[in-house]
Write a protein that holds these residues in place. Structure first.
Motif, PDB file in Angstrom:
ATOM      1  N   SER A  70      44.185  29.308  27.553  1.00 50.10           N
ATOM      2  CA  SER A  70      44.593  28.042  28.152  1.00 50.10           C
ATOM      3  C   SER A  70      45.831  27.517  27.444  1.00 50.10           C
ATOM      4  O   SER A  70      45.970  27.628  26.226  1.00 50.10           O
ATOM      5  CB  SER A  70      43.449  27.033  28.057  1.00 50.10           C
ATOM      6  OG  SER A  70      43.890  25.744  28.438  1.00 50.10           O
ATOM      7  N   ILE A  71      46.731  26.915  28.204  1.00 50.17           N
ATOM      8  CA  ILE A  71      47.968  26.403  27.639  1.00 50.17           C
ATOM      9  C   ILE A  71      47.758  25.091  26.904  1.00 50.17           C
ATOM     10  O   ILE A  71      48.573  24.697  26.064  1.00 50.17           O
ATOM     11  CB  ILE A  71      49.031  26.215  28.754  1.00 50.17           C
ATOM     12  CG1 ILE A  71      50.421  25.963  28.154  1.00 50.17           C
ATOM     13  CG2 ILE A  71      48.622  25.074  29.671  1.00 50.17           C
ATOM     14  CD1 ILE A  71      50.977  27.115  27.398  1.00 50.17           C
ATOM     15  N   GLY A  72      46.642  24.399  27.179  1.00 44.32           N
ATOM     16  CA  GLY A  72      46.412  23.080  26.604  1.00 44.32           C
ATOM     17  C   GLY A  72      46.371  23.044  25.080  1.00 44.32           C
ATOM     18  O   GLY A  72      47.166  22.325  24.446  1.00 44.32           O
ATOM     19  N   PRO A  73      45.450  23.781  24.430  1.00 44.00           N
ATOM     20  CA  PRO A  73      45.361  23.717  22.953  1.00 44.00           C
ATOM     21  C   PRO A  73      46.659  24.105  22.242  1.00 44.00           C
ATOM     22  O   PRO A  73      47.094  23.372  21.335  1.00 44.00           O
ATOM     23  CB  PRO A  73      44.211  24.682  22.639  1.00 44.00           C
ATOM     24  CG  PRO A  73      43.372  24.701  23.879  1.00 44.00           C
ATOM     25  CD  PRO A  73      44.336  24.566  25.007  1.00 44.00           C
ATOM     26  N   PRO A  74      47.302  25.237  22.593  1.00 42.08           N
ATOM     27  CA  PRO A  74      48.547  25.551  21.884  1.00 42.08           C
ATOM     28  C   PRO A  74      49.648  24.528  22.138  1.00 42.08           C
ATOM     29  O   PRO A  74      50.454  24.249  21.240  1.00 42.08           O
ATOM     30  CB  PRO A  74      48.935  26.935  22.412  1.00 42.08           C
ATOM     31  CG  PRO A  74      48.173  27.123  23.663  1.00 42.08           C
ATOM     32  CD  PRO A  74      46.934  26.326  23.520  1.00 42.08           C
ATOM     33  N   LEU A  75      49.696  23.965  23.332  1.00 39.47           N
ATOM     34  CA  LEU A  75      50.707  22.951  23.612  1.00 39.47           C
ATOM     35  C   LEU A  75      50.453  21.691  22.790  1.00 39.47           C
ATOM     36  O   LEU A  75      51.401  21.076  22.248  1.00 39.47           O
ATOM     37  CB  LEU A  75      50.712  22.606  25.103  1.00 39.47           C
ATOM     38  CG  LEU A  75      51.866  21.729  25.596  1.00 39.47           C
ATOM     39  CD1 LEU A  75      53.202  22.404  25.310  1.00 39.47           C
ATOM     40  CD2 LEU A  75      51.712  21.442  27.083  1.00 39.47           C
ATOM     41  N   ALA A  76      49.176  21.311  22.662  1.00 42.51           N
ATOM     42  CA  ALA A  76      48.848  20.154  21.828  1.00 42.51           C
ATOM     43  C   ALA A  76      49.201  20.427  20.366  1.00 42.51           C
ATOM     44  O   ALA A  76      49.744  19.556  19.674  1.00 42.51           O
ATOM     45  CB  ALA A  76      47.353  19.826  21.967  1.00 42.51           C
ATOM     46  N   ALA A  77      48.900  21.641  19.905  1.00 39.97           N
ATOM     47  CA  ALA A  77      49.256  22.001  18.530  1.00 39.97           C
ATOM     48  C   ALA A  77      50.764  21.962  18.331  1.00 39.97           C
ATOM     49  O   ALA A  77      51.249  21.532  17.271  1.00 39.97           O
ATOM     50  CB  ALA A  77      48.713  23.390  18.203  1.00 39.97           C
ATOM     51  N   PHE A  78      51.514  22.397  19.341  1.00 36.16           N
ATOM     52  CA  PHE A  78      52.977  22.381  19.260  1.00 36.16           C
ATOM     53  C   PHE A  78      53.492  20.957  19.078  1.00 36.16           C
ATOM     54  O   PHE A  78      54.335  20.687  18.208  1.00 36.16           O
ATOM     55  CB  PHE A  78      53.557  23.011  20.527  1.00 36.16           C
ATOM     56  CG  PHE A  78      55.048  22.879  20.649  1.00 36.16           C
ATOM     57  CD1 PHE A  78      55.891  23.673  19.892  1.00 36.16           C
ATOM     58  CD2 PHE A  78      55.607  21.969  21.528  1.00 36.16           C
ATOM     59  CE1 PHE A  78      57.267  23.561  20.001  1.00 36.16           C
ATOM     60  CE2 PHE A  78      56.974  21.845  21.646  1.00 36.16           C
ATOM     61  CZ  PHE A  78      57.811  22.646  20.878  1.00 36.16           C
ATOM     62  N   VAL A  79      52.974  20.032  19.877  1.00 37.80           N
ATOM     63  CA  VAL A  79      53.414  18.634  19.787  1.00 37.80           C
ATOM     64  C   VAL A  79      53.082  18.063  18.413  1.00 37.80           C
ATOM     65  O   VAL A  79      53.918  17.404  17.770  1.00 37.80           O
ATOM     66  CB  VAL A  79      52.764  17.796  20.901  1.00 37.80           C
ATOM     67  CG1 VAL A  79      53.080  16.314  20.705  1.00 37.80           C
ATOM     68  CG2 VAL A  79      53.248  18.267  22.266  1.00 37.80           C
ATOM     69  N   VAL A  80      51.866  18.327  17.945  1.00 38.82           N
ATOM     70  CA  VAL A  80      51.456  17.796  16.637  1.00 38.82           C
ATOM     71  C   VAL A  80      52.323  18.368  15.520  1.00 38.82           C
ATOM     72  O   VAL A  80      52.788  17.642  14.630  1.00 38.82           O
ATOM     73  CB  VAL A  80      49.965  18.118  16.383  1.00 38.82           C
ATOM     74  CG1 VAL A  80      49.590  17.787  14.939  1.00 38.82           C
ATOM     75  CG2 VAL A  80      49.088  17.336  17.349  1.00 38.82           C
ATOM     76  N   LEU A  81      52.562  19.678  15.551  1.00 41.63           N
ATOM     77  CA  LEU A  81      53.341  20.310  14.485  1.00 41.63           C
ATOM     78  C   LEU A  81      54.798  19.856  14.504  1.00 41.63           C
ATOM     79  O   LEU A  81      55.419  19.719  13.443  1.00 41.63           O
ATOM     80  CB  LEU A  81      53.253  21.829  14.605  1.00 41.63           C
ATOM     81  CG  LEU A  81      51.898  22.429  14.220  1.00 41.63           C
ATOM     82  CD1 LEU A  81      51.828  23.909  14.589  1.00 41.63           C
ATOM     83  CD2 LEU A  81      51.636  22.243  12.728  1.00 41.63           C
ATOM     84  N   VAL A  82      55.358  19.618  15.669  1.00 37.17           N
ATOM     85  CA  VAL A  82      56.729  19.085  15.743  1.00 37.17           C
ATOM     86  C   VAL A  82      56.784  17.691  15.126  1.00 37.17           C
ATOM     87  O   VAL A  82      57.712  17.371  14.364  1.00 37.17           O
ATOM     88  CB  VAL A  82      57.210  19.057  17.203  1.00 37.17           C
ATOM     89  CG1 VAL A  82      58.487  18.231  17.332  1.00 37.17           C
ATOM     90  CG2 VAL A  82      57.480  20.469  17.704  1.00 37.17           C
ATOM     91  N   LEU A  83      55.789  16.862  15.434  1.00 38.27           N
ATOM     92  CA  LEU A  83      55.754  15.520  14.844  1.00 38.27           C
ATOM     93  C   LEU A  83      55.574  15.591  13.331  1.00 38.27           C
ATOM     94  O   LEU A  83      56.250  14.872  12.581  1.00 38.27           O
ATOM     95  CB  LEU A  83      54.620  14.705  15.479  1.00 38.27           C
ATOM     96  CG  LEU A  83      54.809  14.325  16.950  1.00 38.27           C
ATOM     97  CD1 LEU A  83      53.566  13.622  17.480  1.00 38.27           C
ATOM     98  CD2 LEU A  83      56.023  13.428  17.120  1.00 38.27           C
ATOM     99  N   VAL A  84      54.671  16.456  12.878  1.00 37.33           N
ATOM    100  CA  VAL A  84      54.457  16.609  11.439  1.00 37.33           C
ATOM    101  C   VAL A  84      55.734  17.115  10.768  1.00 37.33           C
ATOM    102  O   VAL A  84      56.120  16.652   9.688  1.00 37.33           O
ATOM    103  CB  VAL A  84      53.284  17.577  11.166  1.00 37.33           C
ATOM    104  CG1 VAL A  84      53.214  17.928   9.685  1.00 37.33           C
ATOM    105  CG2 VAL A  84      51.970  16.950  11.619  1.00 37.33           C
ATOM    106  N   GLY A  85      56.408  18.079  11.410  1.00 39.05           N
ATOM    107  CA  GLY A  85      57.649  18.605  10.857  1.00 39.05           C
ATOM    108  C   GLY A  85      58.717  17.532  10.749  1.00 39.05           C
ATOM    109  O   GLY A  85      59.429  17.432   9.728  1.00 39.05           O
TER     110      GLY A  85
END
Length: 391
Positions: A26-41
């Motif tokens: 599913s695209i949902g979990p990796p996409l959510a992780a992407f958004v979170v990691l960009v914000l953390v970065g």
């Protein structure tokens, strides 16, 4: 009959398509992780930059921030995206007819995951540009810095995906030797393919006229033999660097445009002489050899080829020993360059290099076992001591 056959074929094709799409993550979990990691970065890069700007020798600390914090963060992000199947989820979004065959699909998935990690790196890197601009006093816009870094990220992602994909599509019963051979091949590509890879990462030009004549004189005085020369355009960054890359017989000298503007002939000759010494000492080969040797032992540990913990320990030992050998080669290269241009002039050149980059030459009481180079201040002190001993 023809209509019935067509209907059955369409139904079968639809069922296969649904099965393929349902099997994709599913695209949902990796996409959510992407958004979170960009914000953390982004937040991490901003906080790191604010701290580093207030430390002594901030330019050197920014380099440490990139290597010790932001780069591991990007690598960790890539691991998260790979575990969540980000690339496979994106490939699974394609409808059935355009869905690529397995090797190409794997390559696309790898590019997607590497690019996603690259975006995390860019998000963390962006807030640091203003800080670097202030501590170095250079006129480098954030937009221009991100544009150049984005080009680097895209090219690197494609190159790594092309090199890694064949290792992922080998038969399931392939031995770890296949992965070891792949690691060696990847190292060889970056070690000896740099003359052709660097122009993909950076804008270059062929020197002409007086510039070409000057570079030829510098190489002759420094004792460096190369096939040709390229100038890396970097006026905004104002980094004055020189490197030699390529296999014997096809070596290419790369100098930045700032290098030619910032240094007089004596300083430039001394810095080129260091590169000539490093070629004679095979410094790059030693560095890559340490990484490959440690990587092979690590692969054997992770794939169960032998006892896991002893092999993991062997991997660390090989890296530490190899990096120690690399530091000895750095000092030996300085000795070779000092014989060519004089220890005092070489020390002056290294100090001038530090001044141009707003660096305070660092010194270490004890060498860092995980460093492949020698602290700049220690190199300068060693050259000064060498001159005094001869007087």
């Amino acid at each position: 009959m023809s209509a019935l056959h067509t209907a059955e074929t369409f139904a079968l094709h639809t069922a296969e398509t649904s099965a393929l799409q349902s099997s994709a993550p599913s695209i949902g979990p990796p996409l959510a992780a992407f958004v979170v990691l960009v914000l953390v970065g982004t937040v991490g890069g901003a906080i790191g930059s604010a701290v580093v700007r207030r430390l002594p020798n901030p330019v050197g600390k920014y380099r440490l921030l990139y290597l010790a914090v932001l780069l591991p963060g990007a690598l960790l992000s890539y691991g998260v995206f790979a575990l969540l199947g980000f690339g496979d989820a994106v490939v699974g979004l394609f409808p059935a007819p355009p869905t690529p065959p397995a090797p190409l699909g794997t390559a696309i998935a790898n590019v997607v995951e590497l690019l996603a990690a690259g975006v995390v790196w860019l998000a963390a890197y962006a807030p640091t540009v203003r800080g670097v601009r202030r501590v170095r006093g250079i006129d480098l816009s954030t937009g221009e810095a991100l544009r150049k870094m984005a080009r680097y990220v895209v090219v690197l992602s494609v190159v790594i995906a092309v090199l890694v994909t064949p290792l992922q599509v080998v038969p399931g019963d392939a031995t770890p030797l296949v992965f070891g051979a792949g690691l060696v091949a990847i190292a060889a590509v970056f070690l000896y393919g740099s003359p052709w890879l660097l122009p993909l990462f950076r804008s270059t030009r062929v020197p002409e006229g007086e510039t070409a004549d000057r570079l030829s004189r510098l190489c002759d005085r420094a004792g460096l033999t190369v096939r040709d020369v390229r100038i890396l355009e970097n006026d905004a960054e104002e980094t004055a660097n020189v490197v030699v890359r390529g296999p014997p017989g096809h070596r290419r000298l790369f100098v930045t445009s700032t290098f030619l503007d910032a240094f007089d002939d004596a300083t430039a000759t001394a810095l080129v002489a260091i590169e000539a010494g490093r070629l004679r000492e095979h410094l790059l080969e030693v560095r890559f050899g340490a990484v490959v040797a440690g990587g092979l032992a690590l692969i054997a540990s992770l794939t169960g080829t032998g006892p896991a913990w002893p092999l993991l320990g062997l991997s660390l030992v090989l890296v530490v020993v190899g990096f120690g050998a690399a530091r000895r080669r750095v000092r030996a290269a300085d000795e070779i360059a000092a014989e060519r241009v004089g220890a005092s002039d070489l020390a002056d050149a290294l100090e001038r290099y530090a001044d141009v980059h707003s660096l305070e030459p660092s010194r270490r009481r004890f060498p860092n076992p995980l460093s492949v180079t020698v602290a700049l201040g220690d190199r300068i002190d060693r050259l000064r001591d060498r001159r005094r001993e001869r007087e």
